[in-house]
Design an enzyme around this catalytic site. Structure first.
Site, PDB file in Angstrom:
ATOM      1  N   LYS A 181       0.843  -1.200   0.000  1.00  0.00           N
ATOM      2  CA  LYS A 181       0.000   0.000   0.000  1.00  0.00           C
ATOM      3  C   LYS A 181       0.879   1.251   0.000  1.00  0.00           C
ATOM      4  O   LYS A 181       1.544   1.552   0.993  1.00  0.00           O
ATOM      5  CB  LYS A 181      -0.907   0.047   1.232  1.00  0.00           C
ATOM      6  CG  LYS A 181      -1.924   1.190   1.111  1.00  0.00           C
ATOM      7  CD  LYS A 181      -2.602   1.536   2.415  1.00  0.00           C
ATOM      8  CE  LYS A 181      -1.880   2.585   3.207  1.00  0.00           C
ATOM      9  NZ  LYS A 181      -1.756   3.895   2.555  1.00  0.00           N
ATOM     10  N   GLY A 233       6.849   5.097   7.887  1.00  0.00           N
ATOM     11  CA  GLY A 233       6.027   6.290   8.088  1.00  0.00           C
ATOM     12  C   GLY A 233       6.306   6.915   9.436  1.00  0.00           C
ATOM     13  O   GLY A 233       7.386   6.741  10.015  1.00  0.00           O
ATOM     14  N   SER A 234       5.304   7.633   9.957  1.00  0.00           N
ATOM     15  CA  SER A 234       5.480   8.395  11.192  1.00  0.00           C
ATOM     16  C   SER A 234       5.463   7.475  12.416  1.00  0.00           C
ATOM     17  O   SER A 234       4.982   6.329  12.348  1.00  0.00           O
ATOM     18  CB  SER A 234       4.350   9.409  11.317  1.00  0.00           C
ATOM     19  OG  SER A 234       3.114   8.718  11.386  1.00  0.00           O
ATOM     20  N   GLY A 238       3.219   4.107  13.005  1.00  0.00           N
ATOM     21  CA  GLY A 238       3.909   2.863  13.362  1.00  0.00           C
ATOM     22  C   GLY A 238       3.338   2.245  14.629  1.00  0.00           C
ATOM     23  O   GLY A 238       3.155   1.029  14.717  1.00  0.00           O
ATOM     24  N   GLU A 256       9.914   1.324  10.163  1.00  0.00           N
ATOM     25  CA  GLU A 256      10.905   2.318   9.714  1.00  0.00           C
ATOM     26  C   GLU A 256      10.264   3.679   9.927  1.00  0.00           C
ATOM     27  O   GLU A 256       9.432   4.114   9.136  1.00  0.00           O
ATOM     28  CB  GLU A 256      11.224   2.117   8.218  1.00  0.00           C
ATOM     29  CG  GLU A 256      11.825   0.774   7.862  1.00  0.00           C
ATOM     30  CD  GLU A 256      13.298   0.658   8.244  1.00  0.00           C
ATOM     31  OE1 GLU A 256      13.833   1.584   8.884  1.00  0.00           O
ATOM     32  OE2 GLU A 256      13.899  -0.373   7.912  1.00  0.00           O
ATOM     33  N   CYS A 289      13.952  10.627   5.609  1.00  0.00           N
ATOM     34  CA  CYS A 289      13.977  10.204   7.012  1.00  0.00           C
ATOM     35  C   CYS A 289      15.361  10.323   7.617  1.00  0.00           C
ATOM     36  O   CYS A 289      15.497  10.647   8.792  1.00  0.00           O
ATOM     37  CB  CYS A 289      13.466   8.774   7.126  1.00  0.00           C
ATOM     38  SG  CYS A 289      14.366   7.618   6.104  1.00  0.00           S
TER      39      CYS A 289
HETATM   40  P1  NAD Z   1       2.300   8.581   7.897  1.00  0.00           P
HETATM   41  O1  NAD Z   1       2.541   7.753   9.108  1.00  0.00           O
HETATM   42  O2  NAD Z   1       1.277   9.645   7.972  1.00  0.00           O
HETATM   43  O3  NAD Z   1       1.858   7.646   6.668  1.00  0.00           O
HETATM   44  C1  NAD Z   1       2.678   6.583   6.215  1.00  0.00           C
HETATM   45  C2  NAD Z   1       1.805   5.482   5.651  1.00  0.00           C
HETATM   46  O4  NAD Z   1       1.050   4.916   6.722  1.00  0.00           O
HETATM   47  C3  NAD Z   1       0.779   5.944   4.628  1.00  0.00           C
HETATM   48  O5  NAD Z   1       0.678   4.953   3.629  1.00  0.00           O
HETATM   49  C4  NAD Z   1      -0.501   6.048   5.432  1.00  0.00           C
HETATM   50  O6  NAD Z   1      -1.664   5.847   4.650  1.00  0.00           O
HETATM   51  C5  NAD Z   1      -0.329   4.922   6.426  1.00  0.00           C
HETATM   52  N1  NAD Z   1      -0.999   5.099   7.701  1.00  0.00           N
HETATM   53  C6  NAD Z   1      -1.142   6.233   8.411  1.00  0.00           C
HETATM   54  N2  NAD Z   1      -1.781   5.985   9.568  1.00  0.00           N
HETATM   55  C7  NAD Z   1      -2.016   4.647   9.607  1.00  0.00           C
HETATM   56  C8  NAD Z   1      -2.652   3.778  10.547  1.00  0.00           C
HETATM   57  N3  NAD Z   1      -3.176   4.235  11.690  1.00  0.00           N
HETATM   58  N4  NAD Z   1      -2.728   2.454  10.259  1.00  0.00           N
HETATM   59  C9  NAD Z   1      -2.193   1.973   9.106  1.00  0.00           C
HETATM   60  N5  NAD Z   1      -1.616   2.759   8.163  1.00  0.00           N
HETATM   61  C10 NAD Z   1      -1.514   4.084   8.413  1.00  0.00           C
HETATM   62  O7  NAD Z   1       3.711   9.172   7.456  1.00  0.00           O
HETATM   63  P2  NAD Z   1       4.027  10.115   6.197  1.00  0.00           P
HETATM   64  O8  NAD Z   1       3.656  11.515   6.522  1.00  0.00           O
HETATM   65  O9  NAD Z   1       3.518   9.502   4.965  1.00  0.00           O
HETATM   66  O10 NAD Z   1       5.611   9.996   6.103  1.00  0.00           O
HETATM   67  C11 NAD Z   1       6.490  10.796   6.811  1.00  0.00           C
HETATM   68  C12 NAD Z   1       7.092  10.030   7.973  1.00  0.00           C
HETATM   69  O11 NAD Z   1       7.696   8.816   7.497  1.00  0.00           O
HETATM   70  C13 NAD Z   1       8.213  10.793   8.642  1.00  0.00           C
HETATM   71  O12 NAD Z   1       8.097  10.626  10.026  1.00  0.00           O
HETATM   72  C14 NAD Z   1       9.466  10.105   8.138  1.00  0.00           C
HETATM   73  O13 NAD Z   1      10.595  10.212   8.949  1.00  0.00           O
HETATM   74  C15 NAD Z   1       9.008   8.695   8.048  1.00  0.00           C
HETATM   75  N6  NAD Z   1       9.868   7.929   7.149  1.00  0.00           N
HETATM   76  C16 NAD Z   1      10.691   6.965   7.681  1.00  0.00           C
HETATM   77  C17 NAD Z   1      11.560   6.265   6.847  1.00  0.00           C
HETATM   78  C18 NAD Z   1      12.484   5.213   7.385  1.00  0.00           C
HETATM   79  O14 NAD Z   1      12.950   4.397   6.598  1.00  0.00           O
HETATM   80  N7  NAD Z   1      12.782   5.195   8.675  1.00  0.00           N
HETATM   81  C19 NAD Z   1      11.576   6.539   5.482  1.00  0.00           C
HETATM   82  C20 NAD Z   1      10.726   7.534   4.989  1.00  0.00           C
HETATM   83  C21 NAD Z   1       9.873   8.219   5.828  1.00  0.00           C
END
Ligand code: NAD
Length: 489
Positions: A181, A233-234, A238, A256, A289
């Site tokens: 996804k 993601g965030s 996570g 991650e 990130c």
């Molecule tokens: P986000 O958490 O808002 O969304 C990431 C993904 O998770 C999206 O596909 C979203 O639809 C999904 N999502 C959101 N809430 C969810 C839930 N409750 N249950 C299941 N899925 C859910 O993050 P974002 O704004 O898309 O990305 C930015 C963040 O990602 C930053 O914190 C960044 O540091 C982090 N990031 C980490 C890495 C890494 O490898 N460590 C790499 C890139 C980005």
């Protein structure tokens, strides 16, 4: 004004076909270059659509994919990498339109990395070995590394193609099936890969792509038929995924998450050399990130370093504002208005808790452009020092001793990556080991490498992607004990 588009799929990719989602929910996005709405909306998968994808993946896992040899899996993976190279230009445009990520870095870095990672893991298909132990007490022992079954991945929008390498390639190399996804902010590039998976020869159900927002992600995380989920993601997302995974079927979880990575610049390094690496922070407009958003500079070179980086950031700012679809564009806008507003609110906090060195405002009056911004000498407890901003806002602090630098570097909840700039090898190794994070680069920005483990500690996550470590996360050890001399009853 609307952006002219190449043709591309917007439906869900399930069982090697593009199909309508079961609900009327659609994901609307606009182009952050000029705020123009993109007149195509991706279908959003419902819980029923996720059930259909899991059913297709389960069938494929137990039948067609299970029946393939490592050589056949390898051939599909290598063909897929070739097809991505063939279509790289079109794929870069599809990813760029809703995210503003310029097409040239998308092709040169994200897509090139995806191709490299798929070829790397293709090479692993016939090298997943196990262990045997000498017979003891009449028992001969084997440990095999077996695939898990149906796995899933959820990704952020900032480098979707890279995550398609990190998550799907090791999973299918090890014999699993995968449901991916992408973020609702970047729905088109990865969806277009569906046709390439089919063309490469992957049987139906082996790789599927389902768009959707948090509720679609939650349906994957909570699904009883999924054995493992890898989330990028965030921290908040996570935690939600881990919680759903625990409460459903205790599926394995890789996280991650965010970062506030430090760069430590010691006085023994040539300022010009360190500057090139530290300015790598501006890649993808700071929406990375591992970007070193906190720079710690030894007092002996603080004035020289800050003056040089101010000039470099202002040069980058001057080139900001061109169309991400132009081949010469290297810096793009912020992904969308929500992220733009979040970054601007941190800039407001910075103006009250630190000294603004450069930037600190939007560029132009259309789109989501923010001038590369640097704050120096912040209040050490300011949110701009402690919290992830995920945009082009850097904070520079000074230090006198190595001990002080390490205290500052380790002083956040995050632990993703760090860079150390020094000409002293003893110091490089000593500091690398004292830094609380998953990866350290010496005299360069920390860039993921295909064969080394990538991931964080503390609030930056758990589990590893890439390299042998990323592969093993998609297997489970099974022990087989063979009694050589069956005792008579
Ligand atoms: P986000 O958490 O808002 O969304 C990431 C993904 O998770 C999206 O596909 C979203 O639809 C999904 N999502 C959101 N809430 C969810 C839930 N409750 N249950 C299941 N899925 C859910 O993050 P974002 O704004 O898309 O990305 C930015 C963040 O990602 C930053 O914190 C960044 O540091 C982090 N990031 C980490 C890495 C890494 O490898 N460590 C790499 C890139 C980005």
């Amino acid at each position: 004004m609307s952006t002219p588009l190449p043709s591309f799929p917007t439906q869900l990719f399930i069982n090697n076909q593009y199909i309508n989602s079961g609900t009327p929910d659609r994901l609307t996005v606009s182009n952050p270059y000029d705020d123009s709405p993109i007149p195509h909306a991706a279908h959003a998968a419902s819980a029923d659509d996720i059930d259909a994808a899991v059913a297709a993946a389960t069938t494929a896992y137990k039948t067609t994919w299970a029946a393939t040899t490592p050589a056949q899996r390898q051939a599909c993976m290598l063909r897929f990498a070739d097809l991505v190279e063939r279509d790289a230009e079109r794929l870069a445009v599809l990813e760029s339109l809703p995210t503003g990520k310029p097409v040239t870095p998308t092709r040169m870095f994200d897509l090139a990395h995806l191709v490299e990672v798929w070829r790397y893991y293709a090479g692993w298909t016939d090298k997943i070995s196990g262990e045997t132990y000498p017979e003891s007490n009449g028992v001969y022992k084997i440990v095999r590394h077996e695939p898990l079954g149906v796995c899933a991945g959820i990704a952020s929008w900032n480098a979707t193609f890279m995550y398609i390498g990190w998550k799907i390639a090791p999973a299918v190399a090890a014999g699993n099936c995968f449901i991916f996804k992408p973020s609702e902010k970047s729905p088109f590039g990865s969806l277009a890969l569906g046709a390439l998976f089919a063309e490469a020869g992957f049987p139906p159900g082996v790789v599927q792509i389902v768009n959707g927002g948090a509720s679609t992600g939650a349906a994957l995380a909570a699904h009883q038929g999924i054995a493992k989920i890898s989330f990028t993601g965030s921290v908040g997302g996570g935690k939600a995924v881990q919680d759903l995974a625990t409460r459903s079927n205790l599926k394995k979880v890789t996280l991650e998450l965010g970062g506030k990575s430090p760069a430590l610049v010691f006085g023994d390094v040539e300022v010009e050399k360190a500057l090139g690496g530290v300015c790598g922070f501006l890649f993808n407009t700071g929406q990375v990130c591992v970007a070193t958003s906190r720079v710690l500079v030894q007092k002996t070179i603080f004035e020289k370093f800050t003056s040089a980086i101010k000039t470099a950031f202002e040069e980058a700012s001057a080139s900001l504002g061109s169309n991400p679809l132009d081949a010469s564009t290297m810096y793009g806008p912020i992904v969308d208005k929500a992220q733009f507003d979040k970054i601007m609110s941190y800039i407001d906090i910075g103006k009250k808790t630190a000294t603004l060195l450069t930037g600190g405002e939007r560029k132009g009056d259309k789109g989501c452009f923010i001038k590369p911004t640097i704050f120096i000498n912040p209040d050490p407890n300011s949110p701009i020092v402690k919290e992830e901003i995920f945009g082009p806002v850097m904070v520079i602090q000074s230090f006198e001793t190595e001990e002080e630098a390490l205290k500052l570097a380790n002083g956040t909840v995050y632990g993703l990556a760090a860079s150390v700039y020094t000409s002293n090898l003893d110091r490089a190794l000593r500091v690398s080991s004292a830094l609380e994070c998953g990866g350290v680069a010496v005299n360069s920005p920390y860039l993921p490498q295909v064969n080394t483990a990538f991931g964080g500690i503390k609030a930056s996550g758990q589990g590893r992607e890439l390299g042998k470590y990323g592969l093993m996360e998609y297997t489970e050890a099974k022990s087989i004990h063979i009694k050589l001399d069956v005792p008579k009853l």
